[in-house]
Motif scaffolding. Sequence first.
Motif, PDB file in Angstrom:
ATOM      1  N   UNK A  43       0.899  -1.381   0.322  1.00 24.02           N
ATOM      2  CA  UNK A  43       0.252  -0.058   0.039  1.00 24.02           C
ATOM      3  C   UNK A  43       1.260   1.355   0.300  1.00 24.02           C
ATOM      4  N   UNK A  44       0.284   2.419  -0.669  1.00 21.65           N
ATOM      5  CA  UNK A  44       1.306   3.334  -1.071  1.00 21.65           C
ATOM      6  C   UNK A  44       0.186   3.914   0.795  1.00 21.65           C
ATOM      7  N   UNK A  45       1.639   5.062   0.469  1.00 19.92           N
ATOM      8  CA  UNK A  45       0.807   6.737   1.699  1.00 19.92           C
ATOM      9  C   UNK A  45      -0.716   7.057   1.057  1.00 19.92           C
ATOM     10  N   UNK A  46      -0.329   6.982  -0.184  1.00 18.45           N
ATOM     11  CA  UNK A  46      -1.947   7.838  -0.930  1.00 18.45           C
ATOM     12  C   UNK A  46      -3.087   7.448  -0.396  1.00 18.45           C
ATOM     13  N   UNK A  47      -2.277   5.516  -0.836  1.00 18.26           N
ATOM     14  CA  UNK A  47      -3.489   5.462  -0.174  1.00 18.26           C
ATOM     15  C   UNK A  47      -4.895   5.315   0.937  1.00 18.26           C
ATOM     16  N   UNK A  48      -3.742   5.044   1.634  1.00 21.44           N
ATOM     17  CA  UNK A  48      -3.850   5.478   2.986  1.00 21.44           C
ATOM     18  C   UNK A  48      -4.466   6.865   3.708  1.00 21.44           C
ATOM     19  N   UNK A  49      -3.950   7.983   2.688  1.00 24.74           N
ATOM     20  CA  UNK A  49      -4.908   8.833   2.531  1.00 24.74           C
ATOM     21  C   UNK A  49      -5.590   9.643   1.734  1.00 24.74           C
ATOM     22  N   UNK A  50      -5.985   8.616   0.639  1.00 23.35           N
ATOM     23  CA  UNK A  50      -7.560   8.962  -0.232  1.00 23.35           C
ATOM     24  C   UNK A  50      -8.322   8.192   1.124  1.00 23.35           C
ATOM     25  N   UNK A  51      -8.256   7.051   2.199  1.00 23.14           N
ATOM     26  CA  UNK A  51      -9.207   6.352   2.574  1.00 23.14           C
ATOM     27  C   UNK A  51      -9.980   7.810   3.765  1.00 23.14           C
ATOM     28  N   UNK A  52      -8.827   7.689   4.199  1.00 24.83           N
ATOM     29  CA  UNK A  52      -8.992   8.858   5.687  1.00 24.83           C
ATOM     30  C   UNK A  52      -9.453  10.339   5.091  1.00 24.83           C
ATOM     31  N   UNK A  53      -9.036  10.821   4.013  1.00 21.97           N
ATOM     32  CA  UNK A  53      -9.750  11.659   3.596  1.00 21.97           C
ATOM     33  C   UNK A  53     -11.074  11.713   3.077  1.00 21.97           C
ATOM     34  N   UNK A  54     -11.381  10.451   2.361  1.00 21.55           N
ATOM     35  CA  UNK A  54     -13.019   9.714   2.210  1.00 21.55           C
ATOM     36  C   UNK A  54     -13.635   9.749   3.448  1.00 21.55           C
ATOM     37  N   UNK A  55     -13.417   9.493   4.792  1.00 25.22           N
ATOM     38  CA  UNK A  55     -14.069   9.221   5.448  1.00 25.22           C
ATOM     39  C   UNK A  55     -14.162  10.842   6.384  1.00 25.22           C
ATOM     40  N   UNK A  56     -13.175  11.414   6.276  1.00 25.03           N
ATOM     41  CA  UNK A  56     -13.478  12.745   6.889  1.00 25.03           C
ATOM     42  C   UNK A  56     -13.006  13.866   5.660  1.00 25.03           C
ATOM     43  N   UNK A  57     -13.314  14.651   5.202  1.00 23.41           N
ATOM     44  CA  UNK A  57     -11.660  15.858   4.521  1.00 23.41           C
ATOM     45  C   UNK A  57     -11.166  16.849   5.848  1.00 23.41           C
ATOM     46  N   UNK A  58     -10.315  16.826   5.126  1.00 24.27           N
ATOM     47  CA  UNK A  58      -9.113  17.560   6.385  1.00 24.27           C
ATOM     48  C   UNK A  58      -7.979  18.638   6.035  1.00 24.27           C
ATOM     49  N   UNK A  59      -7.884  19.571   7.169  1.00 25.91           N
ATOM     50  CA  UNK A  59      -6.703  20.175   6.373  1.00 25.91           C
ATOM     51  C   UNK A  59      -5.538  19.146   6.924  1.00 25.91           C
ATOM     52  N   UNK A  60      -3.992  19.003   6.194  1.00 30.49           N
ATOM     53  CA  UNK A  60      -2.879  18.535   6.312  1.00 30.49           C
ATOM     54  C   UNK A  60      -3.001  18.108   7.768  1.00 30.49           C
ATOM     55  N   UNK A  61      -3.388  19.353   8.666  1.00 31.25           N
ATOM     56  CA  UNK A  61      -2.862  19.109  10.147  1.00 31.25           C
ATOM     57  C   UNK A  61      -3.555  17.561  10.694  1.00 31.25           C
ATOM     58  N   UNK A  62      -4.846  18.137  10.372  1.00 32.98           N
ATOM     59  CA  UNK A  62      -5.942  17.020  10.932  1.00 32.98           C
ATOM     60  C   UNK A  62      -5.265  15.442  10.154  1.00 32.98           C
ATOM     61  N   UNK A  63      -5.136  15.884   8.615  1.00 25.31           N
ATOM     62  CA  UNK A  63      -4.602  14.259   8.454  1.00 25.31           C
ATOM     63  C   UNK A  63      -3.398  13.982   9.133  1.00 25.31           C
ATOM     64  N   UNK A  64      -2.589  14.772   9.634  1.00 24.64           N
ATOM     65  CA  UNK A  64      -1.941  13.960  10.144  1.00 24.64           C
ATOM     66  C   UNK A  64      -1.873  13.593  12.034  1.00 24.64           C
ATOM     67  N   UNK A  65      -2.616  14.384  12.291  1.00 26.85           N
ATOM     68  CA  UNK A  65      -2.661  13.484  13.686  1.00 26.85           C
ATOM     69  C   UNK A  65      -3.940  12.135  13.892  1.00 26.85           C
ATOM     70  N   UNK A  66      -4.570  12.327  12.424  1.00 27.88           N
ATOM     71  CA  UNK A  66      -5.378  11.517  12.309  1.00 27.88           C
ATOM     72  C   UNK A  66      -3.990  10.199  12.102  1.00 27.88           C
ATOM     73  N   UNK A  67      -3.143  10.345  11.579  1.00 25.72           N
ATOM     74  CA  UNK A  67      -2.367   8.643  11.535  1.00 25.72           C
ATOM     75  C   UNK A  67      -1.565   9.577  13.073  1.00 25.72           C
ATOM     76  N   UNK A  68      -1.221  10.477  13.775  1.00 28.66           N
ATOM     77  CA  UNK A  68      -0.569   9.745  15.039  1.00 28.66           C
ATOM     78  C   UNK A  68      -1.633   9.289  15.921  1.00 28.66           C
ATOM     79  N   UNK A  69      -2.858   9.343  15.851  1.00 30.17           N
ATOM     80  CA  UNK A  69      -4.121   8.738  16.699  1.00 30.17           C
ATOM     81  C   UNK A  69      -4.557   7.561  15.635  1.00 30.17           C
ATOM     82  N   UNK A  70      -4.680   7.115  15.180  1.00 27.60           N
ATOM     83  CA  UNK A  70      -5.331   5.249  14.640  1.00 27.60           C
ATOM     84  C   UNK A  70      -4.572   5.208  13.389  1.00 27.60           C
ATOM     85  N   UNK A  71      -4.666   5.834  12.392  1.00 23.81           N
ATOM     86  CA  UNK A  71      -4.313   4.992  10.815  1.00 23.81           C
ATOM     87  C   UNK A  71      -2.706   4.048  11.419  1.00 23.81           C
ATOM     88  N   UNK A  72      -2.045   5.230  12.377  1.00 22.45           N
ATOM     89  CA  UNK A  72      -0.845   5.310  12.254  1.00 22.45           C
ATOM     90  C   UNK A  72      -0.321   3.800  13.269  1.00 22.45           C
TER      91      UNK A  72
END
Length: 188
Positions: free
Chosen positions: A1-30
Amino acid sequence: MALEHAILVSLLEKPGSGYELARRFDRSIGYFWTATHQQIYRVLARMESAGLLAVRVVAQQGRPDKKEYSVAAPGRAALSQWLHEPIEPESLRHDLAVKIRGAAFDDPAALVREVERHRRVHGDRLAHYLAGELRDFTGPEAPAPPDAGQELQHVVLRGGIAYERMTIAWLDDVLATVRRLGAPRPPA
C-alpha cells in the motif's frame, strides 16, 4: 500500500487539513500505516498537483488560511482501482524475534527488561484500542445501527485488538522462557 491510499481513505472518511490528517495518522491510521508529518504534507502536495484531491482554502481569524483537502473524482477512481488489485500477504520483520534467537549466544535473562518494555507498549496500545472501541463502537454513545464505513473501521480495530492480545500472550511466553533459561542451574 502506498501512503497515497491511506490518505485517500482517511479523506474519504472525513475531509481535513494537512494538520488534521497528520493528527489522524498519529491517533489511529498510524497504528497500521506510519508516516511522518513531513511525508504527509509532501504527498498531499503531489496528490493535489495530480488532481487526486480537491482543495478548499479556509480563512482563519488571527492565523494563516488553511487548506482543507477532500478526494476528487480521479482520487476516488485511483482508490477503487487499487482496491480491486491483488496485494501480497505481508511479511513479518521483527527485530525483537531476532534478538530473542540471538540470546542463545549470550544470557537469555538479559532480554527480560526489553521484553517487559515491549509488553508494556503493547498493553498500552491494547488499552487504547479497547477504549476507542468502547467510545466509538460498543458503548452507549456508539451509533446504532452503524453504517458500512463504521462496520469496516470496527473490523480493522478488532483486528488490532486481536493482534495486541496475541502479541501480549507471546511476550508472556517469551518472558517465562527467558526467565527459566536465565535461572541458575543446580550443580550436576
